[in-house]
Design a protein around this motif. Structure first.
Motif, PDB file in Angstrom:
ATOM      1  N   ILE A  62       0.835  -1.206   0.000  1.00 39.38           N
ATOM      2  CA  ILE A  62       0.000   0.000   0.000  1.00 39.38           C
ATOM      3  C   ILE A  62       0.868   1.254   0.000  1.00 39.38           C
ATOM      4  O   ILE A  62       0.588   2.225  -0.714  1.00 39.38           O
ATOM      5  CB  ILE A  62      -0.935  -0.013   1.228  1.00 39.38           C
ATOM      6  N   ALA A  63       1.962   1.240   0.796  1.00 40.83           N
ATOM      7  CA  ALA A  63       2.853   2.397   0.831  1.00 40.83           C
ATOM      8  C   ALA A  63       3.486   2.642  -0.536  1.00 40.83           C
ATOM      9  O   ALA A  63       3.588   3.790  -0.999  1.00 40.83           O
ATOM     10  CB  ALA A  63       3.939   2.183   1.886  1.00 40.83           C
ATOM     11  N   GLY A  64       3.916   1.558  -1.209  1.00 41.66           N
ATOM     12  CA  GLY A  64       4.486   1.723  -2.542  1.00 41.66           C
ATOM     13  C   GLY A  64       3.488   2.281  -3.524  1.00 41.66           C
ATOM     14  O   GLY A  64       3.814   3.170  -4.335  1.00 41.66           O
ATOM     15  N   ALA A  65       2.249   1.780  -3.463  1.00 38.92           N
ATOM     16  CA  ALA A  65       1.217   2.283  -4.370  1.00 38.92           C
ATOM     17  C   ALA A  65       0.923   3.748  -4.098  1.00 38.92           C
ATOM     18  O   ALA A  65       0.762   4.550  -5.031  1.00 38.92           O
ATOM     19  CB  ALA A  65      -0.045   1.444  -4.226  1.00 38.92           C
ATOM     20  N   GLY A  66       0.860   4.117  -2.808  1.00 42.14           N
ATOM     21  CA  GLY A  66       0.601   5.523  -2.483  1.00 42.14           C
ATOM     22  C   GLY A  66       1.709   6.433  -2.952  1.00 42.14           C
ATOM     23  O   GLY A  66       1.470   7.508  -3.519  1.00 42.14           O
ATOM     24  N   ALA A  67       2.964   6.013  -2.726  1.00 42.77           N
ATOM     25  CA  ALA A  67       4.096   6.823  -3.197  1.00 42.77           C
ATOM     26  C   ALA A  67       4.094   6.924  -4.712  1.00 42.77           C
ATOM     27  O   ALA A  67       4.405   7.987  -5.281  1.00 42.77           O
ATOM     28  CB  ALA A  67       5.406   6.209  -2.701  1.00 42.77           C
ATOM     29  N   GLY A  68       3.739   5.838  -5.378  1.00 40.59           N
ATOM     30  CA  GLY A  68       3.675   5.869  -6.839  1.00 40.59           C
ATOM     31  C   GLY A  68       2.616   6.815  -7.355  1.00 40.59           C
ATOM     32  O   GLY A  68       2.830   7.544  -8.333  1.00 40.59           O
ATOM     33  N   GLN A  69       1.461   6.828  -6.688  1.00 37.64           N
ATOM     34  CA  GLN A  69       0.397   7.752  -7.091  1.00 37.64           C
ATOM     35  C   GLN A  69       0.841   9.194  -6.932  1.00 37.64           C
ATOM     36  O   GLN A  69       0.584  10.048  -7.798  1.00 37.64           O
ATOM     37  CB  GLN A  69      -0.855   7.492  -6.241  1.00 37.64           C
ATOM     38  N   LEU A  70       1.521   9.495  -5.824  1.00 37.21           N
ATOM     39  CA  LEU A  70       2.001  10.865  -5.614  1.00 37.21           C
ATOM     40  C   LEU A  70       3.020  11.252  -6.677  1.00 37.21           C
ATOM     41  O   LEU A  70       3.009  12.387  -7.180  1.00 37.21           O
ATOM     42  CB  LEU A  70       2.631  10.982  -4.222  1.00 37.21           C
ATOM     43  N   ARG A  71       3.905  10.315  -7.026  1.00 37.14           N
ATOM     44  CA  ARG A  71       4.908  10.615  -8.045  1.00 37.14           C
ATOM     45  C   ARG A  71       4.254  10.831  -9.402  1.00 37.14           C
ATOM     46  O   ARG A  71       4.625  11.754 -10.149  1.00 37.14           O
ATOM     47  CB  ARG A  71       5.920   9.464  -8.115  1.00 37.14           C
ATOM     48  N   LEU A  72       3.277  10.007  -9.746  1.00 35.51           N
ATOM     49  CA  LEU A  72       2.577  10.176 -11.015  1.00 35.51           C
ATOM     50  C   LEU A  72       1.832  11.506 -11.057  1.00 35.51           C
ATOM     51  O   LEU A  72       1.795  12.185 -12.095  1.00 35.51           O
ATOM     52  CB  LEU A  72       1.609   9.020 -11.238  1.00 35.51           C
ATOM     53  N   ASP A  73       1.250  11.897  -9.922  1.00 33.96           N
ATOM     54  CA  ASP A  73       0.563  13.191  -9.869  1.00 33.96           C
ATOM     55  C   ASP A  73       1.541  14.335 -10.093  1.00 33.96           C
ATOM     56  O   ASP A  73       1.223  15.322 -10.774  1.00 33.96           O
ATOM     57  CB  ASP A  73      -0.138  13.360  -8.518  1.00 33.96           C
ATOM     58  N   ALA A  74       2.758  14.208  -9.517  1.00 31.27           N
ATOM     59  CA  ALA A  74       3.766  15.255  -9.694  1.00 31.27           C
ATOM     60  C   ALA A  74       4.198  15.353 -11.155  1.00 31.27           C
ATOM     61  O   ALA A  74       4.376  16.450 -11.699  1.00 31.27           O
ATOM     62  CB  ALA A  74       4.971  14.973  -8.799  1.00 31.27           C
ATOM     63  N   ILE A  75       4.376  14.188 -11.802  1.00 29.33           N
ATOM     64  CA  ILE A  75       4.760  14.198 -13.212  1.00 29.33           C
ATOM     65  C   ILE A  75       3.646  14.772 -14.067  1.00 29.33           C
ATOM     66  O   ILE A  75       3.872  15.582 -14.976  1.00 29.33           O
ATOM     67  CB  ILE A  75       5.109  12.764 -13.671  1.00 29.33           C
ATOM     68  N   GLU A  76       2.402  14.391 -13.754  1.00 24.26           N
ATOM     69  CA  GLU A  76       1.270  14.842 -14.561  1.00 24.26           C
ATOM     70  C   GLU A  76       0.994  16.326 -14.370  1.00 24.26           C
ATOM     71  O   GLU A  76       0.436  16.980 -15.266  1.00 24.26           O
ATOM     72  CB  GLU A  76       0.031  14.028 -14.183  1.00 24.26           C
ATOM     73  N   SER A  77       1.388  16.884 -13.202  1.00 19.25           N
ATOM     74  CA  SER A  77       1.105  18.302 -12.948  1.00 19.25           C
ATOM     75  C   SER A  77       1.776  19.202 -13.978  1.00 19.25           C
ATOM     76  O   SER A  77       1.271  20.287 -14.283  1.00 19.25           O
ATOM     77  CB  SER A  77       1.572  18.677 -11.537  1.00 19.25           C
ATOM     78  N   HIS A  78       2.908  18.760 -14.536  1.00 18.51           N
ATOM     79  CA  HIS A  78       3.593  19.583 -15.545  1.00 18.51           C
ATOM     80  C   HIS A  78       2.849  19.580 -16.876  1.00 18.51           C
ATOM     81  O   HIS A  78       3.151  20.388 -17.758  1.00 18.51           O
ATOM     82  CB  HIS A  78       5.015  19.070 -15.756  1.00 18.51           C
ATOM     83  N   ALA A  79       1.913  18.640 -17.032  1.00 20.63           N
ATOM     84  CA  ALA A  79       1.176  18.554 -18.291  1.00 20.63           C
ATOM     85  C   ALA A  79      -0.104  19.378 -18.269  1.00 20.63           C
ATOM     86  O   ALA A  79      -0.812  19.437 -19.276  1.00 20.63           O
ATOM     87  CB  ALA A  79       0.837  17.097 -18.592  1.00 20.63           C
ATOM     88  N   GLU A  80      -0.415  20.009 -17.138  1.00 21.10           N
ATOM     89  CA  GLU A  80      -1.634  20.803 -17.055  1.00 21.10           C
ATOM     90  C   GLU A  80      -1.574  21.973 -18.034  1.00 21.10           C
ATOM     91  O   GLU A  80      -0.594  22.695 -18.121  1.00 21.10           O
ATOM     92  CB  GLU A  80      -1.826  21.316 -15.628  1.00 21.10           C
ATOM     93  N   GLY A  81      -2.632  22.138 -18.775  1.00 23.37           N
ATOM     94  CA  GLY A  81      -2.709  23.223 -19.743  1.00 23.37           C
ATOM     95  C   GLY A  81      -2.083  22.913 -21.080  1.00 23.37           C
ATOM     96  O   GLY A  81      -2.114  23.753 -21.987  1.00 23.37           O
ATOM     97  N   LEU A  82      -1.497  21.733 -21.228  1.00 19.92           N
ATOM     98  CA  LEU A  82      -0.871  21.363 -22.497  1.00 19.92           C
ATOM     99  C   LEU A  82      -1.795  20.428 -23.266  1.00 19.92           C
ATOM    100  O   LEU A  82      -1.473  19.276 -23.538  1.00 19.92           O
ATOM    101  CB  LEU A  82       0.494  20.708 -22.257  1.00 19.92           C
ATOM    102  N   GLY A  83      -2.960  20.926 -23.633  1.00 21.01           N
ATOM    103  CA  GLY A  83      -3.892  20.163 -24.443  1.00 21.01           C
ATOM    104  C   GLY A  83      -3.552  20.269 -25.913  1.00 21.01           C
ATOM    105  O   GLY A  83      -2.683  21.049 -26.332  1.00 21.01           O
TER     106      GLY A  83
END
Length: 707
Positions: free
Chosen positions: A81-102
């Motif tokens: 569960i800890a690994g999955a949670g950390a992975g979700q946070l990392r994916l969110d951080a990576i995806e945050s740079h894609a905001e507005g790039l439609g």
């Protein structure tokens, strides 16, 4: 509870760190999935632990084992569960740079290259990190116009002013959602969005304007860029362009200058991994550094610390790809364990590497390079001991090299078939014969790169280091040439690549099951013949050295003879032969005369591999090469021709064209001593037993050359 059951539990329970790392890595790999699915798996583990604990029973002498199982299972579930949670946070951080790039959104501002531009059929592309503008901080795959002129030395850190628009966002809808770009997958379209996500890229953008400023980024990243440029200069100094490109790819992972033909040769021969920095590079770096540091008089602790620092510096210097990240973590973990005088667990180091690489980007688990790297190392760890025992009659160094090659080749074959649709049948013998070449090339390249770093101290030091760098280059050059020739020879073997289209996960699992079953059978057979093999080995060791040498040479001759027959050059045809070579889209026509004269008209596109087709037709020298006009699907394959085959005469039908690629072929032929003749009608050229009549073009009127 049976003795075997208790022994199995004890073996697993004695490795709690391994279990926790495996669970955390699994959680990181599952991060792209829904949280509900991960919680369901964790709950299943908890239930399994409870059942195992209940099986032990409170009155059972092994009840303590049951309690250990329950505790460990809870730890594993929490780690998952800890690994999955950390992975979700990392994916969110990576995806945050894609905001507005439609799709269709502008990408404008200053940016820095994250690597050298990669040439492509429709123009170059490069990964860029934006430093200003609305997309600041985002990593973008930029497609440059086909006619864009990029600086030859543009590399990591180069600054450019960019105006582009998003064509394919990594998240959200594309400009044309129904149209998928073609890919190399077996029966599967190439998923560009998945590629962008696993590379940590926010979008693919098409540039309308890109101009390099001549400046470079600063800070730590800028210092690393400068160090990389010095390393590049040291590795390629004094080598011919093809050999310099090969050396850069092997030592620094920068294979963008390796010719497509050479890349195809390495892929077909099963040597493609040599062009990608991986665990082999880290192992060879440590093997080079430790004895050199010992020779310098450093104590054991200082040697290990210095080697750790070298590995930590080498990983980002060579691009820090997933396989190199894995190798760096494993190497550092092993060195730290050695420094602490603790036994190094290779499985623990492998699991730690998986955890670290997935923490950086959980989408890396979908990357073929990541998968192949971990599967290869896992296969080596499983198979190295039995293979080494089976090869006990060979010298230890040879046995180890062959065992590693066999293990990696067998365990990666199903994945290669799944991702690329082919398996190299020539891989095993090619890798074994390449063993004595690869290590010296790596060591020489690393020494040249290290000496070049001293040039950063100042110009006088740089001048002093030129002599040893050039001296090492004199040894390195023929070795890289020999390796390229070896790859080309095996790539040309009939049936060098076998089409094995594994199109589903089930087919891959079945392939691994078949390999496992064969391995189990081989182990059982080896155990049944252990006494016989030991007797034969003892007799071999007691035999006179001269007899053993003669027997080894005879065995080598028996192995090499079939290869020599396969590589034998076919004889020229006994009658006039006209062959329309299968180069795909484009033209390449070969005319052969019984007297040995061979004339080639055009060479198709680069991917047509016309040189291989010429060699299969028995051509080792061209009496004449006719370039009819400037067009990629006619002259694109000719750079490889003039580089690999002697050409007596070049008939230039370019009519003064300004096409850079066409002119480059003409210039390269001239440097190799090929006589050039402008093809202008009317003209008749006699070549051996053939006559070539030029019907077009007519002499051109004075004025600008055609585009």
């Amino acid at each position: 509870m049976t003795q075997r059951w208790r022994a199995g539990i004890a073996m697993v329970m004695d490795r709690p760190r391994h279990l926790a790392l495996a669970a955390a890595s699994s959680g990181l790999a599952c991060a792209p999935l829904s949280l509900e699915a991960i919680l369901l798996v964790a709950a299943g583990l908890a239930v399994a632990g409870a059942m195992l604990s209940a099986r032990a029973g409170p009155a059972n002498p092994a009840s303590e084992d049951g309690a250990r199982v329950a505790r460990t299972t809870v730890i594993v579930a929490l780690a998952l569960i800890a690994g999955a949670g950390a992975g979700q946070l990392r994916l969110d951080a990576i995806e945050s740079h894609a905001e507005g790039l439609g799709a269709g959104e502008p990408v404008e501002g200053w940016g820095h290259l994250l690597g050298p531009p990669q040439a492509g059929q429709f123009g170059a592309s490069a990964e860029v990190r934006m430093a200003t503008g609305a997309a600041r901080g985002a990593r973008v795959l930029v497609r440059f116009p086909r006619d864009a002129t990029l600086p030859h030395d543009a590399g990591s850190g180069a600054e450019l002013a960019l105006a582009a628009s998003v064509r394919t966002p990594a998240y959200g809808r594309s400009t044309d959602e129904t149209e998928e770009p073609p890919g190399a997958g077996v029966g599967r379209p190439f998923d560009l969005k998945a590629y962008l996500r696993r590379r940590g890229l926010a979008a693919e953008a098409v540039a309308s304007r890109a101009s390099f400023t001549g400046r470079a980024r600063g800070g730590v990243a800028g210092a690393l860029d400068a160090s990389r440029r010095r390393a590049e200069s040291g590795v390629e100094r004094g080598l011919s362009p093809p050999r310099a490109a090969l050396a850069r790819g092997m030592v620094l992972g920068q294979d963008e200058r390796v010719a497509p033909a050479v890349r195809d040769d390495f892929r077909a021969s099963g040597l493609a991994h040599v062009l990608a920095v991986s665990g082999q590079n880290v192992m060879l770096l440590a093997a080079l550094a430790l004895p050199l540091l010992a020779g310098a008089g450093l104590p054991r602790g200082a040697r290990l610390a210095a080697t750790v620092a070298l590995v930590a510096a080498y990983v980002p210097l060579a691009g820090a790809g997933p396989s190199l990240q894995r190798a760096g973590v494993m190497g550092i973990a092993s060195l730290v364990a050695l420094a602490a005088s603790r036994p190094a667990s290779r499985w623990y180091a492998l699991l730690l590497a998986a955890c670290v690489t997935l923490a950086l980007n959980p989408m890396a688990v979908t990357d073929p390079g990541w998968q192949l790297s971990f599967v290869a190392v896992g296969g080596i760890l499983v198979l190295i001991s039995p293979l080494r025992s089976a090869l006990a009659a060979l010298p230890r160094a040879v046995a180890d090299g062959v065992a590693v090659t066999v293990a990696a080749t067998l365990t990666t074959a199903p994945l290669l078939a799944f991702h690329f649709g082919t398996v190299s049948v020539a891989s095993l013998p090619a890798n074994v014969l390449a063993l004595p070449l690869v290590a010296p090339i790596m060591w020489l390249g690393m020494l040249r790169a290290g000496l070049a770093q001293l040039g950063g101290v100042g110009e006088p030091v740089a001048v002093v280091t030129e002599l040893p760098i050039d001296g090492l280059g004199l040894v390195m050059s023929p070795l890289t040439g020999a390796l390229a020739s070896l790859a080309g020879a095996f790539a040309e073997l009939p049936g060098a690549q076998l089409g094995v289209p594994l199109t589903s996960n089930v087919s891959v699992a079945l392939a691994y099951f078949a390999i496992g079953a064969l391995g189990w059978g081989a182990v059982r057979l080896a155990r049944g013949t252990e006494v016989t093999r030991a007797t034969v080995a003892a007799q071999w060791r007691r035999s006179p050295r001269a007899w053993r040498l003669a027997a080894s040479l005879a065995a080598a001759a028996l192995l090499i003879a079939p290869l020599a027959l396969l590589l034998k050059t076919p004889s020229p045809p006994e009658e006039l032969t006209v062959s329309f070579l299968d180069v795909g889209q484009g033209d390449a026509t070969l005319i052969q005369h019984p007297d040995g004269t061979a004339v080639l008209f055009d060479g198709g596109p680069p991917e047509g591999r016309v040189v291989r087709l010429l060699r299969r037709a028995g051509v080792r020298r061209l009496s004449a090469l006719v370039m009819t006009h400037a067009s990629r699907d006619h002259h694109g394959g000719l750079p490889e021709v003039v580089d690999r085959l002697p050409v007596d005469l070049l008939l230039d039908g370019g009519d003064g064209t300004a096409d850079r690629d066409f002119r480059a072929v003409v210039a390269a032929a001239g440097k190799r001593g090929t006589r050039r003749l402008k093809a202008t009608a009317p003209m008749t050229v006699r070549v051996g037993g053939l006559s070539i009549r030029i019907l077009s073009p007519q002499p051109r009127a004075p004025g600008p050359a055609p585009e």
